[in-house]
Design a protein around this motif. Structure first.
Motif, mmCIF file in Angstrom:
data_model
loop_
_atom_site.group_PDB
_atom_site.id
_atom_site.type_symbol
_atom_site.label_atom_id
_atom_site.label_comp_id
_atom_site.label_asym_id
_atom_site.label_seq_id
_atom_site.Cartn_x
_atom_site.Cartn_y
_atom_site.Cartn_z
ATOM 1 N N GLY A 83 1.166 1.385 -17.368
ATOM 2 C CA GLY A 83 0.069 0.222 -17.580
ATOM 3 C C GLY A 83 -0.774 -0.028 -16.367
ATOM 4 N N ASP A 84 -0.159 0.458 -14.973
ATOM 5 C CA ASP A 84 -1.106 0.427 -14.014
ATOM 6 C C ASP A 84 -2.229 1.117 -13.662
ATOM 7 O OD1 ASP A 84 1.160 -0.854 -12.881
ATOM 8 O OD2 ASP A 84 1.877 0.680 -11.479
ATOM 9 N N LEU A 85 -3.150 0.461 -12.882
ATOM 10 C CA LEU A 85 -4.276 1.332 -12.430
ATOM 11 C C LEU A 85 -3.974 1.774 -11.232
ATOM 12 C CD1 LEU A 85 -7.474 2.019 -12.844
ATOM 13 C CD2 LEU A 85 -7.837 0.062 -11.953
ATOM 14 N N LEU A 86 -3.996 2.862 -10.843
ATOM 15 C CA LEU A 86 -3.832 3.139 -9.411
ATOM 16 C C LEU A 86 -5.155 3.219 -8.668
ATOM 17 C CD1 LEU A 86 -0.998 5.711 -9.250
ATOM 18 C CD2 LEU A 86 -1.013 3.265 -9.440
ATOM 19 N N CYS A 87 -5.546 2.491 -7.757
ATOM 20 C CA CYS A 87 -6.664 2.543 -6.818
ATOM 21 C C CYS A 87 -6.535 3.404 -5.553
ATOM 22 C CB CYS A 87 -7.165 1.242 -6.336
ATOM 23 S SG CYS A 87 -7.246 0.312 -7.991
ATOM 24 N N PHE A 88 -7.543 4.226 -4.918
ATOM 25 C CA PHE A 88 -7.113 5.215 -3.672
ATOM 26 C C PHE A 88 -8.178 4.536 -2.984
ATOM 27 C CE2 PHE A 88 -5.232 7.126 -7.368
ATOM 28 C CZ PHE A 88 -3.934 7.559 -6.918
ATOM 29 N N ILE A 89 -8.219 4.508 -1.611
ATOM 30 C CA ILE A 89 -9.212 4.580 -0.746
ATOM 31 C C ILE A 89 -8.843 5.830 0.284
ATOM 32 C CG2 ILE A 89 -10.208 3.448 1.367
ATOM 33 C CD1 ILE A 89 -11.079 2.157 -1.391
ATOM 34 N N ALA A 90 -9.986 6.895 0.232
ATOM 35 C CA ALA A 90 -9.838 7.913 1.202
ATOM 36 C C ALA A 90 -10.705 7.820 2.414
ATOM 37 C CB ALA A 90 -10.256 9.369 0.546
ATOM 38 N N ASP A 91 -10.096 7.449 3.649
ATOM 39 C CA ASP A 91 -11.070 7.229 4.830
ATOM 40 C C ASP A 91 -10.147 7.458 5.999
ATOM 41 O OD1 ASP A 91 -13.284 6.309 6.110
ATOM 42 O OD2 ASP A 91 -13.528 4.881 4.656
ATOM 43 N N GLU A 92 -10.911 7.009 7.038
ATOM 44 C CA GLU A 92 -10.211 6.972 8.318
ATOM 45 C C GLU A 92 -9.139 5.742 8.354
ATOM 46 O OE1 GLU A 92 -9.723 5.098 11.973
ATOM 47 O OE2 GLU A 92 -11.532 4.221 10.934
ATOM 48 N N LEU A 104 0.732 -1.109 -0.074
ATOM 49 C CA LEU A 104 0.226 0.014 0.154
ATOM 50 C C LEU A 104 0.866 1.147 -0.063
ATOM 51 C CD1 LEU A 104 -2.632 -1.027 2.778
ATOM 52 C CD2 LEU A 104 -2.639 -1.560 0.180
ATOM 53 N N PHE A 105 0.460 2.293 -0.685
ATOM 54 C CA PHE A 105 1.107 3.658 -0.494
ATOM 55 C C PHE A 105 0.020 4.674 0.107
ATOM 56 C CE2 PHE A 105 -0.832 3.240 -4.864
ATOM 57 C CZ PHE A 105 -1.242 4.460 -4.832
ATOM 58 N N ASP A 106 0.785 5.814 0.649
ATOM 59 C CA ASP A 106 0.170 6.746 1.362
ATOM 60 C C ASP A 106 0.637 8.040 0.762
ATOM 61 O OD1 ASP A 106 -0.666 8.689 3.251
ATOM 62 O OD2 ASP A 106 0.003 7.351 4.809
ATOM 63 N N VAL A 107 -0.581 8.677 0.124
ATOM 64 C CA VAL A 107 -0.310 9.885 -0.522
ATOM 65 C C VAL A 107 -1.004 11.046 0.366
ATOM 66 C CG1 VAL A 107 -0.032 8.904 -2.583
ATOM 67 C CG2 VAL A 107 -2.307 9.428 -2.051
ATOM 68 N N LEU A 162 -8.362 -1.785 2.063
ATOM 69 C CA LEU A 162 -7.266 -1.751 1.198
ATOM 70 C C LEU A 162 -6.654 -3.058 1.064
ATOM 71 C CD1 LEU A 162 -5.834 1.639 2.026
ATOM 72 C CD2 LEU A 162 -6.088 0.856 -0.489
ATOM 73 N N TYR A 163 -6.761 -3.934 2.386
ATOM 74 C CA TYR A 163 -6.070 -5.164 2.384
ATOM 75 C C TYR A 163 -6.662 -5.959 1.661
ATOM 76 C CZ TYR A 163 -8.282 -8.647 5.393
ATOM 77 O OH TYR A 163 -9.252 -9.587 6.004
ATOM 78 N N ARG A 164 -8.022 -6.108 1.591
ATOM 79 C CA ARG A 164 -8.966 -7.015 0.684
ATOM 80 C C ARG A 164 -8.726 -6.700 -0.682
ATOM 81 N NH1 ARG A 164 -12.737 -9.173 4.553
ATOM 82 N NH2 ARG A 164 -12.784 -7.912 6.370
ATOM 83 N N LEU A 165 -8.399 -5.318 -1.037
ATOM 84 C CA LEU A 165 -8.325 -4.948 -2.343
ATOM 85 C C LEU A 165 -7.039 -5.565 -2.977
ATOM 86 C CD1 LEU A 165 -9.404 -3.249 -4.938
ATOM 87 C CD2 LEU A 165 -8.332 -1.273 -3.794
ATOM 88 N N ARG A 166 -6.021 -5.160 -2.060
ATOM 89 C CA ARG A 166 -4.711 -5.674 -2.475
ATOM 90 C C ARG A 166 -4.607 -7.352 -2.874
ATOM 91 N NH1 ARG A 166 -0.900 -8.273 0.478
ATOM 92 N NH2 ARG A 166 1.112 -8.394 -0.586
ATOM 93 N N VAL A 167 -5.276 -7.889 -1.908
ATOM 94 C CA VAL A 167 -5.380 -9.490 -2.173
ATOM 95 C C VAL A 167 -6.115 -9.814 -3.440
ATOM 96 C CG1 VAL A 167 -6.326 -11.716 -1.311
ATOM 97 C CG2 VAL A 167 -5.302 -10.151 0.292
ATOM 98 N N VAL A 218 -5.310 9.201 2.754
ATOM 99 C CA VAL A 218 -5.293 8.699 1.326
ATOM 100 C C VAL A 218 -4.412 7.642 0.979
ATOM 101 C CG1 VAL A 218 -5.737 9.401 -1.051
ATOM 102 C CG2 VAL A 218 -6.476 10.916 1.051
ATOM 103 N N ARG A 219 -4.880 6.600 0.906
ATOM 104 C CA ARG A 219 -3.723 5.441 0.480
ATOM 105 C C ARG A 219 -4.331 4.844 -0.528
ATOM 106 N NH1 ARG A 219 -2.534 2.094 5.415
ATOM 107 N NH2 ARG A 219 -4.454 2.411 5.597
ATOM 108 N N GLY A 220 -3.524 3.831 -0.892
ATOM 109 C CA GLY A 220 -3.699 3.201 -2.408
ATOM 110 C C GLY A 220 -3.117 1.883 -2.634
ATOM 111 N N VAL A 221 -3.279 1.437 -3.798
ATOM 112 C CA VAL A 221 -2.730 0.068 -4.240
ATOM 113 C C VAL A 221 -2.504 0.113 -5.714
ATOM 114 C CG1 VAL A 221 -4.872 -1.477 -3.808
ATOM 115 C CG2 VAL A 221 -2.573 -2.259 -4.030
ATOM 116 N N ARG A 222 -1.337 -0.492 -6.307
ATOM 117 C CA ARG A 222 -1.362 -0.469 -7.594
ATOM 118 C C ARG A 222 -2.223 -1.869 -8.291
ATOM 119 N NH1 ARG A 222 4.108 -2.319 -8.726
ATOM 120 N NH2 ARG A 222 3.508 -2.308 -10.760
ATOM 121 N N TYR A 223 -2.422 -1.625 -9.542
ATOM 122 C CA TYR A 223 -2.982 -2.779 -10.083
ATOM 123 C C TYR A 223 -2.129 -2.910 -11.285
ATOM 124 C CZ TYR A 223 -6.717 -6.096 -11.921
ATOM 125 O OH TYR A 223 -7.283 -6.986 -12.421
ATOM 126 N N PRO A 224 -0.936 -3.819 -11.317
ATOM 127 C CA PRO A 224 -0.296 -3.846 -12.543
ATOM 128 C C PRO A 224 -0.972 -4.458 -13.665
ATOM 129 C CG PRO A 224 0.661 -4.961 -10.738
ATOM 130 C CD PRO A 224 -0.762 -4.589 -10.307
#
Ligand code: ASP
Length: 604
Positions: free
Chosen positions: A408-417, A303-306, A425-430, A328-334
Motif C-alpha cells: 500500500g506504500d508509494l516509495l518516493c526517491f530522490i537521486a542527487d548529491e 529516510l532510506f538509502d538505496v 527529502l526532509y521537506r518531502l517527509r514532512v 539515491v535515497r527515499g521516503v515511504r508514503y504509507p
C-alpha cells in the motif's frame, strides 16, 4: 472626567449575585437591538456578561460596538429557556438602571466580536488596528499564556540560583549569522552602534565576572529574510552558566521545558499530551535519518538509502547519480497506493520547488491484482508503476527491504548529491507526514540535536563560516583537526528542536584566548580585525575566564508550539509585517532633514 468605578468584573457575576446592584466597566462587545429590548454583551478582561436595556427607561442608541462604558444595574436570573450554558455568566443578566459612555467608538474596521469573520480579515489591517484586534478574548488569552510562560521560566531559573541581568541594546556587532541593525552615533558621525543579534558576548563577560548563572528575557535583533517563524526583533530566554559541561545545560533546559510546558498545559487547559523526555540525535544521524537538523519526530518515516542497491542499475537516473558521487535515497508514503498519477506528479512538483531535478517513485501493491501491471517479487511482495519497470527483481527486493516497505506504500526517491537531496527529502517527509495526518498538534516532541560541525565551507565567500557562532568550542578530541581538516571538527554545540522547528541553540564556549584566536583565524579574521572587532573578548579571557556555556530558547516560538500557531506574528503584541514594517506606527519612517544633518548622514 469622573466615572463610576466597577464593583465587580463582568466575568465573575453568577447566580448568587442575583438581586444585587453592581457597577461594571468595560466595552460593548456586541449590541443587539430586538426592538422592545436591547441586549449588550459587556466585556472586560475577565470575560463577558449580558446587559439588558429597556428602551422605555433608558435610550441605548449611543451604545455602539466597542464603545467604553460604565454602568449600574441589578443582577437578575435568566429564565430557564434563555440561559446560556456556554458562558460562565450565562445564568444571569444585568438589568441596566443607568449608564455613562466613557468613550465612543467609530464604526469598526473589522468585526471584533465575530471570531469567524475575523479569520478572514487582512492581517496587516489587524496589525494596523492591533489595539482592537487584541480586544478579542481569543487574542488576549494568548498574551496571558505568554506572560505565564515567562513567569514560570523565570521562577524555574530563580529557584536554581540564576541572576537576571539586562545587557545593552546599543552595542557592537555580535555575529549570529544575520545582518546587523545599525544606529548612527550622533556625536561622532560615521560611527554606528549595532543592535544585538543576541547578548552573546555580554553574557560570556558575566561569566568572566564571576556571576556563574545568568539569564535574561532578551530582545534580539536580526536583519534576515523573514519567514513565518521569524521576526526582525524577537525574544529569547538567554542563559549562561559557568563550570558546566554540555550535559548540565541539556539537563537544565530539558527540566525547564518539561516542567513549564506540563504546568501551562494544565493551568490553561491546552489539551496537549504530557511532554516526554527529550530524544537525542547527533547532527550526522539527524541528517542521515531525517535529512535535516530539525527533525519532526512525531512520526517515523525515516529516510532510506538505496545507493548501494542501485549502484550498477540499468536505470540510469539512479546509477548515474551514484556514479557522480551522489546518493539515491527515499521516503515511504504509507497508503500512497491510492494516489493517482496526477497526485504523484503534484508531489514531484513539490520536490522541484525545492531544487530537485525530479522524483522517481513506484507503488507497493497489496496483491497480484491490485491495479494494472503488478509485478510479483520473490520476497512475496508486489510492485507496480513508476520506475519499477526499469529496475531488476533483485534491485526491487533490495529497495523494499531498505525502505521497510509495507503493502500500500508509494516509495518516493530522490537521486542527487547528498545535501541537495537532504534539502528536498526532509521537506518531502514532512509533507507526507502532514498528508497522512501524522503531525498531531497536540503532541510537542522536543529533542536535542548534538555534535554540530564547528564550521561549514562557504563557496561564495570562499571561506569557512561558523555553523553556530565564533565563540563555540570545538570538541577537545577534534582540536587536532582544526588546521588539517576543519570541516571534520565537531563542536560542543546543541540545538533543541520541536516538531520540525529549531527552538534553541547553545554551546559550550571557548574560554582560552589562544583557542579563540585560532578559531577567528580559521574564519578568516586576521589579527588586526580580531583586535578591532573582538579585542575586548580576547583581553577578558586573559583574566581567569571560567569554562562556561549556555543556550537560548526562543520565547515566541515556544508560544507558537503551545498554541499550534503557524505564524509568529500571532504571539507578538505588535509584530512587524513584510520585510520589517510596523503598520500601526508606520515604521520605519523618514526623518527630518535636520536629523540627517545631526547624524552627519546624507543619501547618496
Ligand atoms: N547566542 C545563543 C547562544 O549560543 C544562540 C542564539 O542566539 O541563537 O546561547
Amino acid at each position: 472626567m469622573s466615572f463610576a468605578q466597577r464593583s465587580h468584573t463582568c466575568g465573575e457575576i453568577r447566580a448568587e449575585h442575583a438581586g444585587q446592584t453592581v457597577v461594571l466597566n468595560g466595552w460593548a462587545h456586541k449590541v443587539r437591538d430586538l426592538g422592545g429590548v436591547t441586549f449588550v454583551d459587556l466585556r472586560d478582561r475577565s470575560g463577558l456578561v449580558q446587559l439588558l436595556i429597556d428602551p422605555a427607561k433608558l435610550d441605548p442608541k449611543d451604545i455602539r460596538n466597542e464603545c467604553c462604558l460604565s454602568l449600574e444595574g441589578v443582577v437578575r436570573l435568566r429564565s430557564e429557556q434563555t440561559r446560556n450554558p456556554k458562558m460562565p455568566t450565562g445564568d444571569v443578566e444585568i438589568e441596566v438602571t443607568g449608564f455613562q459612555i466613557l468613550s465612543a467608538a467609530k464604526p469598526l474596521p473589522f468585526p471584533v466580536s465575530d471570531e469567524d469573520q475575523m479569520n478572514s480579515v487582512n492581517e496587516e489591517l489587524r496589525i494596523k488596528y492591533r489595539y482592537l484586534d487584541l480586544r478579542r478574548p481569543s487574542m488576549s488569552k494568548k498574551f496571558a499564556l505568554r506572560a505565564a510562560a515567562i513567569r514560570k521560566m523565570r521562577q524555574y531559573l530563580d529557584d536554581r540560583g540564576f541572576t537576571e541581568i539586562e545587557t545593552p541594546i546599543f552595542t557592537k556587532s555580535t555575529p549570529e549569522g544575520a545582518r546587523d541593525y545599525l544606529v548612527p552615533y550622533r556625536l561622532e558621525p560615521g560611527k554606528f552602534y549595532a543592535l544585538p543579534q543576541s547578548p552573546q558576548q555580554y553574557k560570556q563577560m558575566l561569566m568572566v565576572a564571576g556571576l556563574e548563572r545568568y539569564y535574561q528575557v532578551a530582545r534580539c535583533f536580526r536583519d534576515e529574510a523573514q519567514r513565518a517563524d521569524r521576526q526582525p526583533e524577537f525574544t529569547q530566554l538567554d542563559l549562561e552558566m559557568s563550570f558546566v559541561k554540555q550535559e548540565d545545560i541539556l539537563e537544565l533546559i530539558e527540566g525547564l521545558c518539561v516542567n513549564v510546558t506540563n504546568e501551562l498545559n494544565q493551568e490553561f487547559d491546552l489539551g496537549l499530551q504530557e511532554v516526554e523526555p527529550f530524544f537525542r540525535l547527533t547532527y550526522q544521524e539527524s541528517m542521515e535519518r531525517f535529512g535535516c537538523d530539525k527533525p519532526d519526530l512525531r512520526f517515523g518515516l525515516e529516510l532510506f538509502d538505496v545507493s548501494d542497491v542501485v549502484a550498477g542499475s540499468g536505470f540510469g537516473v539512479f546509477s548515474g547519480a551514484v556514479e557522480a558521487g551522489g546518493k539515491v535515497r527515499g521516503v515511504r508514503y504509507p497508503g500512497g497506493i491510492v494516489l493517482s498519477r496526477k497526485d504523484v506528479s503534484g508531489l514531484e512538483d513539490f520536490c522541484k520547488e525545492f531544487g530537485a531535478k525530479g522524483m522517481a517513485s513506484f507503488y507497493v501493491a497489496r496483491s497480484a491484482d491490485d491495479g494494472e501491471g503488478v509485478m510479483a517479487l520473490p520476497n512475496g511482495m508486489f510492485v507496480r508503476g513508476g520506475c519499477s519497470k526499469f529496475l531488476s527483481e533483485a534491485e526491487l527486493v533490495g529497495i523494499l527491504t531498505a525502505a521497510q516497505a509495507e503493502p500500500g506504500d508509494l516509495l518516493c526517491f530522490i537521486a542527487d548529491e547528498y545535501s541537495a537531496g537532504n534539502n528536498v527529502l526532509y521537506r518531502l517527509r514532512v509533507e507526507i507526514g502532514e498528508r497522512c495526518g501524522l503531525r498531531d498538534p497536540k503532541i510537542l516532541r522536543f529533542g536535542f540535536v548534538l555534535d554540530f560541525p564547528l564550521v561549514e565551507w562557504n563557496p561564495e565567500g570562499n571561506r569557512w563560516d561558523s555553523v553556530h557562532h565564533p565563540f563555540t568550542s570545538p570538541k577537545a578530541e577534534d582540536l587536532h583537526l582544526l588546521d588539517s581538516d576543519p570541516g571534520k571538527v565537531r563542536a560542543d554545540c546543541y540545538d533543541v528542536v520541536c516538531n520540525g522547528s529549531e527552538w534553541a541553540s547553545g554551546s559550550i564556549r571557548i574560554y582560552r584566548p589562544d583557542v579563540q584566536s585560532r578559531v577567528f583565524e580559521l574564519l578568516g579574521i586576521d589579527e588586526a580585525r580580531q583586535q578591532e572587532r573582538f579585542g575586548h573578548i580576547l583581553e577578558a579571557f586573559q583574566y581567569g575566564a571560567p569554562p562556561h556555556g549556555g543556550i537560548a530558547p526562543g520565547i515566541d516560538r515556544y508560544l507558537m508550539y503551545l498554541l499550534d500557531e503557524d505564524n509568529i506574528r500571532e504571539v507578538i503584541a505588535f509584530p512587524k509585517v513584510g520585510g520589517g514594517y510596523d503598520p500601526f506606527m508606520d515604521a520605519p519612517s523618514t526623518i527630518d532633514p535636520q536629523q540627517w544633518a545631526e547624524m552627519g548622514l546624507r543619501l547618496s
